[in-house]
Write a protein that holds these residues in place. Structure first.
Motif, mmCIF file in Angstrom:
data_model
loop_
_atom_site.group_PDB
_atom_site.id
_atom_site.type_symbol
_atom_site.label_atom_id
_atom_site.label_comp_id
_atom_site.label_asym_id
_atom_site.label_seq_id
_atom_site.Cartn_x
_atom_site.Cartn_y
_atom_site.Cartn_z
ATOM 1 N N GLY A 75 -8.118 -14.252 10.260
ATOM 2 C CA GLY A 75 -9.202 -13.475 9.550
ATOM 3 C C GLY A 75 -8.929 -11.963 10.053
ATOM 4 O O GLY A 75 -9.311 -11.206 9.316
ATOM 5 N N ARG A 76 -8.255 -11.608 11.189
ATOM 6 C CA ARG A 76 -7.966 -10.316 11.510
ATOM 7 C C ARG A 76 -7.172 -9.732 10.644
ATOM 8 O O ARG A 76 -7.251 -8.685 10.220
ATOM 9 C CB ARG A 76 -7.476 -10.211 12.996
ATOM 10 N N LEU A 77 -6.040 -10.492 9.972
ATOM 11 C CA LEU A 77 -5.104 -10.145 9.028
ATOM 12 C C LEU A 77 -5.975 -9.740 7.686
ATOM 13 O O LEU A 77 -5.233 -8.692 7.309
ATOM 14 C CB LEU A 77 -3.921 -10.975 8.978
ATOM 15 N N ALA A 78 -6.619 -10.663 7.499
ATOM 16 C CA ALA A 78 -7.544 -10.475 6.220
ATOM 17 C C ALA A 78 -8.246 -9.075 6.106
ATOM 18 O O ALA A 78 -8.461 -8.382 5.352
ATOM 19 C CB ALA A 78 -8.519 -11.498 6.110
ATOM 20 N N GLN A 79 -8.963 -8.970 7.388
ATOM 21 C CA GLN A 79 -9.651 -7.569 7.581
ATOM 22 C C GLN A 79 -8.740 -6.327 7.482
ATOM 23 O O GLN A 79 -9.176 -5.430 6.792
ATOM 24 C CB GLN A 79 -10.204 -7.523 9.050
ATOM 25 N N HIS A 80 -7.532 -6.355 7.962
ATOM 26 C CA HIS A 80 -6.545 -5.519 7.824
ATOM 27 C C HIS A 80 -6.230 -5.172 6.340
ATOM 28 O O HIS A 80 -6.168 -3.871 6.233
ATOM 29 C CB HIS A 80 -5.403 -5.881 8.784
ATOM 30 N N VAL A 81 -6.091 -6.218 5.816
ATOM 31 C CA VAL A 81 -5.902 -6.089 4.261
ATOM 32 C C VAL A 81 -6.758 -5.487 3.483
ATOM 33 O O VAL A 81 -6.351 -4.402 2.698
ATOM 34 C CB VAL A 81 -5.458 -7.469 3.395
ATOM 35 N N VAL A 82 -8.104 -5.669 3.760
ATOM 36 C CA VAL A 82 -9.173 -5.225 3.270
ATOM 37 C C VAL A 82 -9.386 -3.636 3.647
ATOM 38 O O VAL A 82 -9.396 -2.696 2.798
ATOM 39 C CB VAL A 82 -10.520 -5.760 3.577
ATOM 40 N N GLY A 83 -9.037 -3.273 5.080
ATOM 41 C CA GLY A 83 -9.107 -2.111 5.412
ATOM 42 C C GLY A 83 -7.991 -1.035 4.758
ATOM 43 O O GLY A 83 -8.171 0.179 4.547
ATOM 44 N N TYR A 84 -6.768 -1.532 4.973
ATOM 45 C CA TYR A 84 -5.574 -0.758 4.737
ATOM 46 C C TYR A 84 -5.056 -0.735 3.038
ATOM 47 O O TYR A 84 -4.290 0.257 2.805
ATOM 48 C CB TYR A 84 -4.441 -1.238 5.743
ATOM 49 N N SER A 85 -5.472 -1.742 2.711
ATOM 50 C CA SER A 85 -5.059 -1.849 1.103
ATOM 51 C C SER A 85 -3.690 -1.953 0.894
ATOM 52 O O SER A 85 -3.137 -0.932 -0.092
ATOM 53 C CB SER A 85 -5.759 -0.711 0.311
ATOM 54 N N PRO A 86 -2.827 -2.755 1.535
ATOM 55 C CA PRO A 86 -1.592 -2.488 1.068
ATOM 56 C C PRO A 86 -1.279 -3.091 -0.218
ATOM 57 O O PRO A 86 -1.925 -3.972 -0.851
ATOM 58 C CB PRO A 86 -0.831 -3.405 2.107
ATOM 59 N N LEU A 87 -0.241 -2.666 -0.942
ATOM 60 C CA LEU A 87 0.083 -2.719 -2.424
ATOM 61 C C LEU A 87 1.205 -3.930 -2.150
ATOM 62 O O LEU A 87 1.435 -4.569 -3.169
ATOM 63 C CB LEU A 87 0.544 -1.627 -3.084
ATOM 64 N N PHE A 88 1.999 -3.942 -1.137
ATOM 65 C CA PHE A 88 3.280 -4.688 -1.222
ATOM 66 C C PHE A 88 3.003 -5.716 0.264
ATOM 67 O O PHE A 88 2.557 -5.180 1.105
ATOM 68 C CB PHE A 88 4.374 -4.099 -1.318
ATOM 69 N N ARG B 168 5.172 2.234 5.504
ATOM 70 C CA ARG B 168 4.170 2.318 6.636
ATOM 71 C C ARG B 168 2.752 2.397 5.856
ATOM 72 O O ARG B 168 1.957 1.850 6.536
ATOM 73 C CB ARG B 168 4.383 3.434 7.663
ATOM 74 N N SER B 169 2.703 2.954 4.696
ATOM 75 C CA SER B 169 1.425 3.157 4.085
ATOM 76 C C SER B 169 1.179 2.146 2.756
ATOM 77 O O SER B 169 0.195 1.612 2.906
ATOM 78 C CB SER B 169 1.744 4.525 3.186
ATOM 79 N N PHE B 170 2.521 1.317 2.437
ATOM 80 C CA PHE B 170 2.120 0.522 1.403
ATOM 81 C C PHE B 170 2.564 -0.861 1.518
ATOM 82 O O PHE B 170 2.166 -1.880 0.861
ATOM 83 C CB PHE B 170 2.617 1.077 -0.026
ATOM 84 N N ALA B 171 3.480 -1.284 2.572
ATOM 85 C CA ALA B 171 3.789 -2.442 2.754
ATOM 86 C C ALA B 171 3.302 -3.218 4.010
ATOM 87 O O ALA B 171 3.330 -2.642 5.157
ATOM 88 C CB ALA B 171 5.338 -2.471 3.042
ATOM 89 N N LEU B 172 2.518 -4.189 3.901
ATOM 90 C CA LEU B 172 1.753 -4.739 4.676
ATOM 91 C C LEU B 172 2.400 -5.097 6.063
ATOM 92 O O LEU B 172 1.735 -4.664 7.203
ATOM 93 C CB LEU B 172 1.336 -6.272 4.348
ATOM 94 N N LEU B 173 3.702 -5.696 6.172
ATOM 95 C CA LEU B 173 4.214 -6.052 7.302
ATOM 96 C C LEU B 173 4.872 -4.729 8.139
ATOM 97 O O LEU B 173 5.018 -4.823 9.425
ATOM 98 C CB LEU B 173 5.461 -6.942 7.158
ATOM 99 N N GLU B 174 4.739 -3.691 7.664
ATOM 100 C CA GLU B 174 5.211 -2.235 8.126
ATOM 101 C C GLU B 174 4.253 -1.535 8.571
ATOM 102 O O GLU B 174 4.293 -0.405 9.358
ATOM 103 C CB GLU B 174 5.995 -1.311 7.205
ATOM 104 N N GLN B 175 2.906 -2.083 8.159
ATOM 105 C CA GLN B 175 1.702 -0.997 8.403
ATOM 106 C C GLN B 175 1.460 -1.192 10.028
ATOM 107 O O GLN B 175 1.515 -2.176 10.717
ATOM 108 C CB GLN B 175 0.832 -1.472 7.527
ATOM 109 N N PRO B 176 0.687 0.077 10.573
ATOM 110 C CA PRO B 176 0.114 -0.172 12.100
ATOM 111 C C PRO B 176 -0.697 -1.229 12.123
ATOM 112 O O PRO B 176 -1.592 -1.319 11.077
ATOM 113 C CB PRO B 176 -0.203 1.095 12.298
ATOM 114 N N TYR B 177 -0.748 -1.917 13.216
ATOM 115 C CA TYR B 177 -1.564 -2.910 13.406
ATOM 116 C C TYR B 177 -2.234 -2.765 14.843
ATOM 117 O O TYR B 177 -1.566 -3.184 15.997
ATOM 118 C CB TYR B 177 -1.239 -4.368 13.372
ATOM 119 N N PRO B 178 -3.312 -1.992 15.299
ATOM 120 C CA PRO B 178 -3.727 -1.658 16.383
ATOM 121 C C PRO B 178 -4.568 -2.787 17.192
ATOM 122 O O PRO B 178 -4.745 -2.847 18.230
ATOM 123 C CB PRO B 178 -4.801 -0.356 15.966
#
Length: 127
Positions: A6-19, A61-71
């Protein structure tokens, strides 16, 4: 595991990764971003700074989900958070293989009278 997903899904909604991962970022995507940076630099008269900021690491860091910051939970990246959950749940590994982020109403057929839940299930590939 449900709370982590669920937290990962929220992250995807908030950060909008493309990859999902850095490896999925294409040369064409990088070239497109460089062209946008050059265009902005010409407008703002700071060409060297704008183009220098378009690096593979910054794009990842901006567009790839696994590389994005996860606070959440003090993890540095989404990949690090998945590693923590893998160890905590004693699973062989948690992997994100694909994702799709849809904007509200995207893909919905406005002209058809249909059950909303059935339409969402169809779009999600469940029916």
């Amino acid at each position: 595991m449900c709370s982590a997903s669920g937290r990962l899904a929220q992250h995807v909604v908030g950060y909008s990764p493309l990859f999902v991962s850095r490896e999925q970022i294409t040369d064409a995507f990088v070239a497109e971003r460089v062209a946008e940076a050059v265009k902005q630099a010409e407008i703002n008269k700071n060409a060297s700074d704008a183009v220098a900021n378009v690096t593979p690491d910054k794009l990842a860091r901006s567009f790839a989900l696994l590389e994005q910051p996860y606070p959440v939970e003090g993890a540095k990246t989404v990949a690090a958070a998945l590693d923590v959950h893998t160890k905590a749940t004693k699973l062989n590994g948690i992997a994100v293989v694909d994702m799709r982020r849809m904007e509200r109403g995207e893909g919905m057929d406005a002209g058809e009278e249909e059950n909303y839940a059935a339409e969402v299930a169809r779009l999600a590939g469940l029916k």
